[in-house]
Design an enzyme around this catalytic site. Structure first.
Site, short mmCIF file in Angstrom:
data_model
loop_
_atom_site.label_atom_id
_atom_site.label_comp_id
_atom_site.label_asym_id
_atom_site.label_seq_id
_atom_site.Cartn_x
_atom_site.Cartn_y
_atom_site.Cartn_z
N GLY B 247 0.84 -1.19 0.00
CA GLY B 247 0.00 0.00 0.00
C GLY B 247 0.87 1.24 0.00
O GLY B 247 0.68 2.15 -0.79
N PHE B 248 1.85 1.25 0.88
CA PHE B 248 2.80 2.37 0.99
C PHE B 248 2.10 3.69 1.22
O PHE B 248 2.63 4.75 0.88
CB PHE B 248 3.69 2.45 -0.26
CG PHE B 248 4.27 1.12 -0.66
CD1 PHE B 248 5.16 0.47 0.17
CD2 PHE B 248 3.92 0.53 -1.87
CE1 PHE B 248 5.69 -0.76 -0.19
CE2 PHE B 248 4.44 -0.70 -2.23
CZ PHE B 248 5.33 -1.35 -1.39
N GLY B 475 2.03 -7.14 3.92
CA GLY B 475 3.25 -7.82 3.50
C GLY B 475 4.35 -7.55 4.50
O GLY B 475 5.50 -7.92 4.31
N ARG B 636 13.07 -3.15 20.32
CA ARG B 636 13.16 -4.59 20.14
C ARG B 636 12.72 -5.00 18.74
O ARG B 636 11.78 -4.46 18.19
CB ARG B 636 12.28 -5.31 21.16
CG ARG B 636 12.56 -6.81 21.12
CD ARG B 636 11.63 -7.71 21.91
NE ARG B 636 11.33 -7.37 23.28
CZ ARG B 636 12.13 -7.58 24.32
NH1 ARG B 636 13.32 -8.10 24.16
NH2 ARG B 636 11.72 -7.25 25.53
N GLN B 646 11.57 -5.72 5.79
CA GLN B 646 10.98 -4.37 5.73
C GLN B 646 12.03 -3.32 5.46
O GLN B 646 11.83 -2.38 4.71
CB GLN B 646 10.30 -4.05 7.06
CG GLN B 646 9.02 -4.78 7.25
CD GLN B 646 7.96 -3.78 7.67
OE1 GLN B 646 7.55 -2.95 6.87
NE2 GLN B 646 7.55 -3.84 8.90
N GLY B 710 8.29 -0.21 16.48
CA GLY B 710 7.59 -0.22 15.20
C GLY B 710 8.57 0.04 14.09
O GLY B 710 9.54 0.77 14.24
N GLY B 712 9.18 0.06 9.66
CA GLY B 712 8.58 0.12 8.33
C GLY B 712 9.14 1.32 7.64
O GLY B 712 10.12 1.25 6.90
N GLU B 713 8.53 2.47 7.96
CA GLU B 713 8.88 3.65 7.17
C GLU B 713 10.31 4.12 7.36
O GLU B 713 10.90 4.72 6.46
CB GLU B 713 7.87 4.76 7.49
CG GLU B 713 6.53 4.41 6.85
CD GLU B 713 5.37 5.21 7.40
OE1 GLU B 713 5.00 6.19 6.76
OE2 GLU B 713 4.82 4.83 8.44
#
Ligand SMILES: Cc1cc2nc3c(=O)[nH]c(=O)nc-3n(C[C@H](O)[C@H](O)[C@H](O)COP(=O)(O)OP(=O)(O)OC[C@H]3O[C@@H](n4cnc5c(N)ncnc54)[C@H](O)[C@@H]3O)c2cc1C
Ligand code: SF4
Lengths: 328, 756
Positions: B247-248, B475, B636, B646, B710, B712-713
């Protein structure tokens, strides 16, 4: 995509007859150009004649001539031992094109007839003289980073996108065409028409004519050939500029040379003057640069494609140096 | 049901958490068993195809549907003339409408690519053909789609809680008084997300209820939007998105095609499937705004910053509100005594801009990261050393200490792994054969966010453990880490745990955005599972029929789903048997996790360092990234494998941003011309070198009990700067506008060198 009629031809004669029965027919070989453009509503055939099962896939050597069937797949030709050895530029050009999956579907005949990637051609919302004669050309003053600088006209600056035909042009290949009057063989360069005032006319094929093969001559010049493609990313992209060249050396001099350019011209572009400039010259950078300057001397650039002049020149120098065995 | 509220207090036990467990959904994905929105097993569907405007302003003058309606199989054509009325969308971000404009409500055109008609047919082919044959004539009107000449400009104060106009001390004076200064303007183009899966919606009304299979990064947000658009209660809407093919950011907000699919289903009384074409993805689900960023850095000769002035100019749609907050990192990333950050946003007649891969941080770390490199060269210092010298322990914006900040360790481990000390300082000083080599570095950062999240854990009489939450897996590995977290709490095998997500009927979860899903839902799963574990042990030790009867809770442990007496392993009982002993069919607990007052005490951010090597074939202006290393400090690591994946994904997108990606509009028409993957270049395998990822792992227990911030980005942040810096190092050419394509490297000095 619009509704169309789909028929399968069981012989080349039947294919031609089926094509001529209706006003707008298209042959379907690998479909990788045709179906894309049908989805985009750019190609609107009434009838699609599937020729993919015709027995035109052989790659045969007869004497000094290698004949490649029009329906041979790009991958099969690229990896054919004779082709790779006798015409390295052909093999390299094929492998630089598209992706593995597409090369497995795409045929040689279809490859010759692939159409421009001009973005204004590929979407019906734009003005395009090639798609809709007389409507204008949105690329002239639009986003034309990928457009041609050689062989252009005021009506169209669309780049011929293919790789293989550029290599074939450098190696003086011939195209075998079957029509009502039988078979005819023309030089590859005579297949393509410059855009001029009527960019909708791209080839010298008559309606219903079928390409059945291409022919290449085995000779030392062709064995010393090379294809160089320059693009933004490392793979799976059309050329910003590409060069096919072949050189025959005689002692310390160039006996004869062939140069064709891709990615910068409206047709596979044979740089005849540059070839002449090399004949008899020593194979060194200054001769290569001179040839490159000659090859691009007629370039006409637009807002975003000016860089192609310099890029093509450098590609010519690199390709010639490589083929002459100099340092990379 | 019992509810447990998690508070960050003690560290959670870890056995499975952190391990590089293969994705538990991997098998379903590679075998095709995983069903994405467009694969929804809904029978008897109609197909809908969108027609978009081909002018950027004005009105629809005429619509001729004759040819369309004549196509066999076409069932309906919806335009503003016959579409059901929809109330104006509220635009206060309580409901994630991306655009103020409800589709097909008037003849007005606001931008090129606006949805103006929907063709609905029995087959996809008929709908496509009908769409092609629809004749719409426009009365074109004026529009403004470029920054140049834009007359309407906003100076936003705030972007989701971040101040957009910031001043600290007297930056102009500090800049003027600085020994060394850098003043440069960087620009980034419009970019599009281009996930593999195009957006798709399958909508169906049943007895007044709306069921939607949707490519959505926020099932609950979409649910709220559908409810508002169709004036029904949220409980009458169910949105399902168990699998999302990337999705991004483009599936986070609610877009017009989603309304159209539900509208078509309502009008026809049938299920309707609507899949955007690749071309439509460029104008229908948002894009990243272009930015122009002027950075002025003032520093001492030793490279320490005295002043930073960062002025961002971006774009925003007239029909939207989102813009690119590229200045967000500047107040917090380095120690800066005097600072100003400004954002100016031009309102344009374009489709709405939206969140894309770390909006703000990505272009911001690019510009700031390049400016820091320019500063290093202006000072004659190693770029990594200059980064080190500007390290800070407190967030200069909030004044709060960082909960945990190991950026120096990231620099250090990265430098060692990359062999940074072998770098020679001068541009064009490193070569390999015919190629110039460049090494570049930049800092990465992304805030650690969390939101209230809930999860339900159930064990049934067969002993099956089920975890449910309305969160998402794009994903990213969400399925797997939730199983790992529950497995640790319950002493079970993560592969035996069933995780169900992506359903608005499940407990509360925030948008899969802002890299906050694991930090929001992970602790909720942990809390629910802990609660279940306590209940199971309590039943097992109190029920007379249990072999563990009479033991204290601390005398029992659970391994592989079996409860055992610690000092007599033969005394054992399985979960399933405990559930049966308990008398109810199943045990169930709801875990709730939410941020608390720690938010007022610390600033929570993740950090990283990006190291890149490029190779440049100068003659052919051929530039390739040949090596990349990212070192990250994200608290963590919940799953070493999916975390690494990721980060690799982020770095790959960073390569795309630096060298390839650009959405080009034809300014004459205000329309996108690179609306396909042949003209919009993303990196292919051959463009991606071996990428190394390292983690400096310190669980952030001030943040949550799991200690994961968290992920991802952050992976993409800093990458473009590291690449641009490496390009300068290799070539001596500073390219300050992305992407760095060959024509920007040809010409000038580089050309003269080749000619010599
Ligand atoms: C994503 C993508 C990337 C690509 N990248 C490259 C690239 O980098 N370099 C490159 O060179 N090419 C590239 N191509 C183009 C590709 O090489 C051509 O599409 C392919 O070679 C066409 O062959 P085909 O058999 O599929 O042709 P078809 O699509 O079947 O036919 C193309 C046209 O030729 C006509 N035709 C086909 N065979 C005959 C025949 N025997 N006689 C008369 N007419 C015939 C058809 O009627 C049709 O009009 C790419 C294509 C795609 C889709
Ligand atoms: S360059 Fe040629 S193909 Fe492209 S828009 Fe102009 S006329 Fe059409």
């Amino acid at each position: 995509m619009r509704a169309f009629e789909y028929v399968v031809a069981d012989s080349s004669a039947a294919a031609r007859a089926l094509a001529r029965e209706v006003g707008a027919a298209r042959f379907y070989a690998g479909g990788t150009t045709l179906v894309d453009l049908m989805k985009a509503d750019v190609e609107r055939p009434q009838r699609v004649v599937d020729i993919s099962r015709l027995p035109l896939t052989a790659i045969e050597r007869r004497g000094d001539v290698v004949r490649i069937g029009a329906l041979a797949r790009n991958s099969d030709v690229a990896y054919d031992a004779t082709v790779a050895q006798a015409f390295p530029a052909v093999s390299e050009a094929l492998l630089s094109g598209a992706s593995g999956q597409i090369r497995n579907s795409a045929t040689i005949g279809g490859n010759l007839l692939q159409r421009t990637r001009c973005t204004y051609f590929r979407e019906t919302r734009w003005r395009c003289n090639k798609r809709e004669p007389g409507s204008g050309c949105d690329a002239l003053d639009g986003f034309n980073r990928g457009h041609a600088i050689l062989g252009t006209s005021d009506a169209c600056i669309a780049t011929f996108p293919g790789d293989l035909p550029v290599a074939l042009a450098a190696l003086s290949a011939h195209v075998v065409i079957e029509g009502d009057a039988g078979e005819r063989t023309i030089a590859l360069e005579d297949l393509y028409l410059l855009p001029g005032d009527e960019p909708q006319h791209e080839t010298s094929l008559a309606p219903g004519e079928l390409i059945t093969a291409i022919e290449l001559r085995v000779e030392p010049l062709h064995a010393r050939s090379h294809y160089l493609k320059v693009r933004d990313r490392a793979s799976y992209e059309f050329a910003l500029a590409s060069v096919a060249c072949a050189v025959e050396l005689d002692g310390g001099r160039i006996a004869q040379a062939r140069i064709a350019l891709g990615g910068v011209a409206t047709v596979p572009w044979r740089a005849v003057d540059a070839e002449a400039a090399l004949a008899g010259a020593p194979p060194d950078d200054s001769a290569f640069r001179h040839a490159a300057d000659v090859a691009l001397s007629g370039a006409r650039t637009r807002a975003h494609n000016g860089y192609k002049v310099e890029l093509a020149k450098r590609a010519i120098v690199r390709a010639l140096r490589t083929v002459c065995g100099g340092a990379a | 049901m019992s509810t447990t509220i998690e508070r960050p207090a003690t560290a959670a036990p870890v056995t499975h958490v952190g391990r590089p467990l293969d994705r538990i959904d991997g098998h379903a994905k590679v075998t095709g068993a995983a069903r994405y929105a467009a694969d929804a097993p809904v029978g008897d569907v109609l197909y809908a195809v969108i027609v978009q405007s081909t002018v950027a302003g004005g009105r629809i003058a005429e619509i001729d549907e004759t040819a369309t309606r004549a196509v066999s199989g076409v069932v309906e054509v919806l335009t503003y003339r016959n579409a059901p009325k929809i109330p104006a969308f509220p635009f206060d971000f309580t409901v994630p409408f991306a655009e103020q404009l409800a589709p097909l409500q008037s003849d007005e055109i606001h931008y090129d690519g606006q949805h103006v008609a929907l063709v609905i047919a029995e087959t996809f082919e008929a709908a496509r053909e009908g769409a092609v044959l629809l004749r719409i004539t426009y009365a074109p009107g004026p529009f403004q789609a470029t920054l140049e000449g834009a007359h309407e400009t906003e100076l936003p104060d705030n972007f989701f809680g971040n101040a957009m106009q910031v001043r600290r001390a007297d930056p102009e004076a500090a800049f003027a008084a600085s020994e060394i200064t850098v003043d440069a303007t960087y620009s980034t183009p419009v970019e599009n997300h281009n996930p593999l899966e195009p957006s798709a919606t399958v909508a169906q009304w049943r007895d007044g209820e709306l069921i939607v299979h949707d490519a959505s990064q926020w099932v609950l947000g979409s649910r709220a939007a559908y409810a508002k658009a169709f004036s029904v209660d949220e409980t009458q809407v169910r949105v399902l998105a168990p699998y999302i093919g990337g999705g991004f950011g483009c599936k986070g907000f609610f877009w017009a095609h989603q309304t159209l699919a539900a509208m078509a289903a309502k009008v026809t009384g049938r299920a309707v499937k609507l899949v955007l074409s690749r071309e439509q993805m460029f104008t229908s689900v948002g894009h990243r705004s272009s930015t122009r960023q002027r950075l002025r850095l003032g520093a001492s000769r030793d490279g320490t910053l005295r002043a930073v002035l960062h002025d961002v100019q971006g774009e925003s749609a007239r029909v939207g509100a989102f813009f690119e907050p590229a200045g967000v990192v500047t107040p917090m990333l380095f120690a800066v005594p005097a600072l100003s950050v400004s954002h100016r946003v031009a309102k344009l007649d374009i489709p709405s801009t939206t969140a894309m891969r770390a909006p703000g941080e990505t272009p911001g770390t690019y510009a700031l990261g390049c400016a820091m490199d320019e500063l290093a060269y202006a000072c004659g210092l190693d770029p990594l050393e200059v980064l080190r010298r500007n390290e800070t322990e407190t967030d200069g914006e909030s004044g709060l200490p960082f909960s945990s900040r190991n950026l120096l360790a990231c620099y250090e481990r990265g430098a060692e792994a990359f062999d940074w000390s072998a770098r020679t300082h001068a541009p064009r000083s490193m070569r390999d054969g015919g190629e110039l080599i460049g090494w570049g570095v930049a800092a990465a950062t992304y805030p650690a966010m969390r939101s209230r999240g809930e999860a339900r854990v159930t064990i049934d009489a067969a002993g099956t453990i089920d975890v449910a939450s309305a969160t998402h897996d794009l994903g990213t590995g969400m399925y797997t880490i939730l199983a790992q977290i529950a497995a640790d709490a319950l002493g079970a095998d993560p592969r035996a745990i069933r995780v169900r997500i992506g359903d608005s009927a499940f407990p509360l979860a925030p948008v899969a955005g802002g890299s906050m899903s694991s930090a929001s839902i992970g602790p909720a799963v942990h809390a629910a599972a802990e609660r279940i574990r306590r209940e199971v042990i309590s039943i097992a030790t109190s029920a007379g029929a249990s072999p563990l009867h009479g033991l204290r809770a601390d005398e029992v442990h659970v391994v592989d789903g079996i409860l055992r007496a610690k000092d007599d392993p033969a005394r054992a009982i399985a979960y399933a048997d405990v559930v049966r002993l308990g008398g109810s069919g199943a045990l169930e607990a709801l875990g709730v996790a939410e941020p608390g007052k720690e938010q007022e005490e610390y600033s929570f951010h993740s950090f990283g360092a990006q190291f890149v090597e490029v190779r440049y074939d100068e003659e052919l202006a051929r530039l390739r990234v040949s090596r990349a290393l990212g070192v990250f400090d994200c608290g963590r690591v919940l799953n070493a494998k999916t975390a690494r994946s990721q980060m690799i994904g982020g770095i790959v997108w960073g390569i795309g941003m630096a060298l390839l990606e650009e959405t080009v509009r034809d300014d004459r028409y205000g329309a996108v011309v690179t609306n396909n993957l042949a003209d919009y270049h993303v990196p292919v395998n051959a463009d991606v070198p071996a990428i190394d990822v390292l983690f400096v792992e310190e669980p952030d227990l001030k943040f949550t009990a799991l200690g994961a911030r968290g992920m991802g980005e952050i992976g993409i942040t800093g990458v473009a700067a590291a690449i641009a810096n490496a390009v300068y190092h290799a070539t001596g050419v500073r390219v300050r506008d992305l992407p760095i394509v060959p024509e920007k490297l040809l010409g000038g000095a580089a050309q003269a060198a080749w000619r010599k």
